[in-house]
Design a protein around this motif. Structure first.
Motif, PDB file in Angstrom:
ATOM      1  N   HIS A 151      47.292  36.289  26.942  1.00  0.00           N
ATOM      2  CA  HIS A 151      46.347  37.235  26.343  1.00  0.00           C
ATOM      3  C   HIS A 151      47.045  38.283  25.498  1.00  0.00           C
ATOM      4  CE1 HIS A 151      44.196  35.486  29.781  1.00  0.00           C
ATOM      5  NE2 HIS A 151      43.080  35.738  29.123  1.00  0.00           N
ATOM      6  N   ILE A 152      48.218  37.940  24.954  1.00  0.00           N
ATOM      7  CA  ILE A 152      49.034  38.936  24.271  1.00  0.00           C
ATOM      8  C   ILE A 152      48.328  39.542  23.063  1.00  0.00           C
ATOM      9  CG2 ILE A 152      50.225  37.337  22.707  1.00  0.00           C
ATOM     10  CD1 ILE A 152      51.745  40.317  24.656  1.00  0.00           C
ATOM     11  N   LYS A 153      47.366  38.846  22.475  1.00  0.00           N
ATOM     12  CA  LYS A 153      46.640  39.390  21.320  1.00  0.00           C
ATOM     13  C   LYS A 153      45.682  40.510  21.716  1.00  0.00           C
ATOM     14  CE  LYS A 153      44.760  35.562  19.975  1.00  0.00           C
ATOM     15  NZ  LYS A 153      43.934  34.636  19.159  1.00  0.00           N
ATOM     16  N   GLU A 154      45.323  40.554  22.986  1.00  0.00           N
ATOM     17  CA  GLU A 154      44.300  41.495  23.430  1.00  0.00           C
ATOM     18  C   GLU A 154      44.916  42.809  23.917  1.00  0.00           C
ATOM     19  OE1 GLU A 154      42.202  39.405  26.474  1.00  0.00           O
ATOM     20  OE2 GLU A 154      42.072  37.564  25.272  1.00  0.00           O
ATOM     21  N   ARG A 155      44.061  43.777  24.118  1.00  0.00           N
ATOM     22  CA  ARG A 155      44.481  45.023  24.752  1.00  0.00           C
ATOM     23  C   ARG A 155      44.490  44.781  26.260  1.00  0.00           C
ATOM     24  NH1 ARG A 155      41.900  49.507  26.963  1.00  0.00           N
ATOM     25  NH2 ARG A 155      43.122  51.438  26.840  1.00  0.00           N
ATOM     26  N   ILE A 156      45.644  44.885  26.883  1.00  0.00           N
ATOM     27  CA  ILE A 156      45.798  44.547  28.303  1.00  0.00           C
ATOM     28  C   ILE A 156      46.089  45.813  29.094  1.00  0.00           C
ATOM     29  CG2 ILE A 156      47.096  43.183  29.979  1.00  0.00           C
ATOM     30  CD1 ILE A 156      47.894  41.340  27.618  1.00  0.00           C
ATOM     31  N   THR A 157      45.337  46.035  30.156  1.00  0.00           N
ATOM     32  CA  THR A 157      45.524  47.219  30.989  1.00  0.00           C
ATOM     33  C   THR A 157      45.845  46.804  32.422  1.00  0.00           C
ATOM     34  OG1 THR A 157      43.199  47.362  31.658  1.00  0.00           O
ATOM     35  CG2 THR A 157      43.828  48.443  29.576  1.00  0.00           C
ATOM     36  N   ILE A 158      46.312  47.757  33.195  1.00  0.00           N
ATOM     37  CA  ILE A 158      46.592  47.501  34.608  1.00  0.00           C
ATOM     38  C   ILE A 158      45.315  47.133  35.339  1.00  0.00           C
ATOM     39  CG2 ILE A 158      46.371  49.941  35.196  1.00  0.00           C
ATOM     40  CD1 ILE A 158      48.729  47.326  36.843  1.00  0.00           C
ATOM     41  N   GLU A 159      44.184  47.686  34.872  1.00  0.00           N
ATOM     42  CA  GLU A 159      42.895  47.361  35.492  1.00  0.00           C
ATOM     43  C   GLU A 159      42.543  45.885  35.266  1.00  0.00           C
ATOM     44  OE1 GLU A 159      43.379  51.538  35.367  1.00  0.00           O
ATOM     45  OE2 GLU A 159      43.398  50.106  33.655  1.00  0.00           O
ATOM     46  N   ASP A 160      42.843  45.374  34.072  1.00  0.00           N
ATOM     47  CA  ASP A 160      42.601  43.952  33.789  1.00  0.00           C
ATOM     48  C   ASP A 160      43.408  43.069  34.740  1.00  0.00           C
ATOM     49  OD1 ASP A 160      40.969  44.568  31.594  1.00  0.00           O
ATOM     50  OD2 ASP A 160      42.706  44.663  30.250  1.00  0.00           O
ATOM     51  N   LEU A 161      44.672  43.422  34.914  1.00  0.00           N
ATOM     52  CA  LEU A 161      45.552  42.632  35.778  1.00  0.00           C
ATOM     53  C   LEU A 161      45.166  42.767  37.242  1.00  0.00           C
ATOM     54  CD1 LEU A 161      48.967  43.436  34.050  1.00  0.00           C
ATOM     55  CD2 LEU A 161      47.610  41.349  33.839  1.00  0.00           C
ATOM     56  N   ALA A 162      44.748  43.955  37.640  1.00  0.00           N
ATOM     57  CA  ALA A 162      44.327  44.164  39.029  1.00  0.00           C
ATOM     58  C   ALA A 162      43.111  43.305  39.355  1.00  0.00           C
ATOM     59  CB  ALA A 162      44.017  45.642  39.253  1.00  0.00           C
ATOM     60  N   GLU A 163      42.173  43.262  38.428  1.00  0.00           N
ATOM     61  CA  GLU A 163      40.981  42.432  38.632  1.00  0.00           C
ATOM     62  C   GLU A 163      41.361  40.954  38.685  1.00  0.00           C
ATOM     63  OE1 GLU A 163      36.646  41.461  36.511  1.00  0.00           O
ATOM     64  OE2 GLU A 163      37.948  43.037  35.710  1.00  0.00           O
ATOM     65  N   TYR A 164      42.295  40.548  37.825  1.00  0.00           N
ATOM     66  CA  TYR A 164      42.693  39.147  37.755  1.00  0.00           C
ATOM     67  C   TYR A 164      43.426  38.698  39.014  1.00  0.00           C
ATOM     68  CZ  TYR A 164      44.562  34.853  35.641  1.00  0.00           C
ATOM     69  OH  TYR A 164      44.871  33.543  35.356  1.00  0.00           O
ATOM     70  N   THR A 165      44.195  39.607  39.614  1.00  0.00           N
ATOM     71  CA  THR A 165      44.980  39.264  40.807  1.00  0.00           C
ATOM     72  C   THR A 165      44.303  39.680  42.108  1.00  0.00           C
ATOM     73  OG1 THR A 165      46.200  41.359  40.611  1.00  0.00           O
ATOM     74  CG2 THR A 165      47.184  39.390  39.573  1.00  0.00           C
ATOM     75  N   SER A 166      43.144  40.331  42.003  1.00  0.00           N
ATOM     76  CA  SER A 166      42.398  40.802  43.183  1.00  0.00           C
ATOM     77  C   SER A 166      43.208  41.807  44.011  1.00  0.00           C
ATOM     78  CB  SER A 166      41.968  39.616  44.070  1.00  0.00           C
ATOM     79  OG  SER A 166      41.164  38.709  43.346  1.00  0.00           O
ATOM     80  N   LEU A 167      43.978  42.649  43.312  1.00  0.00           N
ATOM     81  CA  LEU A 167      44.734  43.711  43.964  1.00  0.00           C
ATOM     82  C   LEU A 167      44.290  45.052  43.397  1.00  0.00           C
ATOM     83  CD1 LEU A 167      48.323  42.124  43.785  1.00  0.00           C
ATOM     84  CD2 LEU A 167      46.844  42.267  45.806  1.00  0.00           C
ATOM     85  N   SER A 168      44.582  46.109  44.110  1.00  0.00           N
ATOM     86  CA  SER A 168      44.246  47.437  43.590  1.00  0.00           C
ATOM     87  C   SER A 168      45.199  47.781  42.457  1.00  0.00           C
ATOM     88  CB  SER A 168      44.352  48.497  44.687  1.00  0.00           C
ATOM     89  OG  SER A 168      45.710  48.722  45.028  1.00  0.00           O
ATOM     90  N   ALA A 169      44.714  48.554  41.495  1.00  0.00           N
ATOM     91  CA  ALA A 169      45.520  48.912  40.339  1.00  0.00           C
ATOM     92  C   ALA A 169      46.767  49.699  40.750  1.00  0.00           C
ATOM     93  CB  ALA A 169      44.688  49.717  39.346  1.00  0.00           C
TER      94      ALA A 169
END
Length: 254
Positions: A151-169
């Motif tokens: 997803h390198i073209k997109e704006r990526i945030t810690i919240e996006d990754l937290a949701e994707y991994t099911s972990l808290s930010a």
């Protein structure tokens, strides 16, 4: 003549002419070198033009160029899957595979196919060497790295990754910094700049097009970050490195 009968005739002919395939050990050593990032071994293999050898290699087409292309595709398929098994991000591996096989379509000489093969295996080897240096990350972090790559073209945030991994930010942020040595935002910026370097070298995108493509907030922001990471401006980088030719003795060095 049916296929089965044709096979037995060819099998008898090959036996009488003592046509034998070379040992699997040679191929296994080579594939292991690529998937383990052993660039010196791979580079030496390329210098010796082992891919171009015909002794002990199956004949897949009576046309010399087509035959070599078929072997190229087989080699790329093996390399791709072995690199994934060794830890390369799956999306990255298959995108590389697709890229090189598509490049094969436009080649019409044996030498051109050999040169593309050497570029391909050195590219995979270089990326695997980089991966080996960063081995040991936990599953959540490798998942994040794979997501960032895809997803390198997109704006990526810690919240996006937290949701994707099911972990808290907050937990993911601490874990990411602990295992990679940098924050998520720093890592994302670094990967975006790496992608920008590739675009500057091999594409004709303008600076504003690259900035927009990689979701930077503005062209000026992109230029400033690029200079912070590389020490030179994007324009200067393009002037220095655009379309620089690949060389077997240099490709894959990190």
């Amino acid at each position: 003549m049916g296929l089965l009968q044709e096979w037995y005739v060819q099998e008898t002919k090959d036996s009488e002419e003592e046509k034998f395939h070379r040992s699997l050990n040679d191929e296994q050593l080579f594939f292991h070198a690529v998937s383990s990032g052993d660039i010196d071994y791979v580079r030496q293999n390329c210098k010796e033009k082992r891919f171009a050898e015909t002794e002990g290699v199956g004949i897949l087409s009576r046309d010399q160029v087509t035959n070599l292309k078929y072997h190229f595709v087989i080699t790329t398929a093996f390399v791709t899957r072995l690199c994934v098994e060794a830890g390369m991000e799956m999306e990255q591996a298959f995108r590389l595979s697709d890229f090189y096989i598509l490049k094969l379509d436009n080649l019409h000489t044996v030498q051109a196919v050999i040169e593309l093969h050497d570029r391909m295996v050195l590219d995979f080897s270089g990326k695997m060497r980089f991966h080996k240096r960063n081995i040991g990350a936990s599953k959540p972090i490798t998942t994040c790295i794979d997501y960032i790559y895809a997803h390198i073209k997109e704006r990526i945030t810690i919240e996006d990754l937290a949701e994707y991994t099911s972990l808290s930010a907050s937990y993911l942020s601490r874990l990411f910094k602990k295992e990679t040595g940098v924050s998520v935002s720093e890592y994302v910026r670094e990967k975006k700049i790496e992608k920008a370097q590739h675009l500057l070298r091999f594409c004709d995108f303008s600076l504003i097009e690259i900035a927009n493509y990689l979701s930077f907030s503005s062209q000026s922001h992109f230029i400033q970050l690029f200079k912070d990471f590389t020490g030179i401006t994007p324009k200067k980088y393009r002037d220095l490195y655009a379309r620089s030719s690949w060389n077997v003795t240099e490709t894959g060095r990190k």
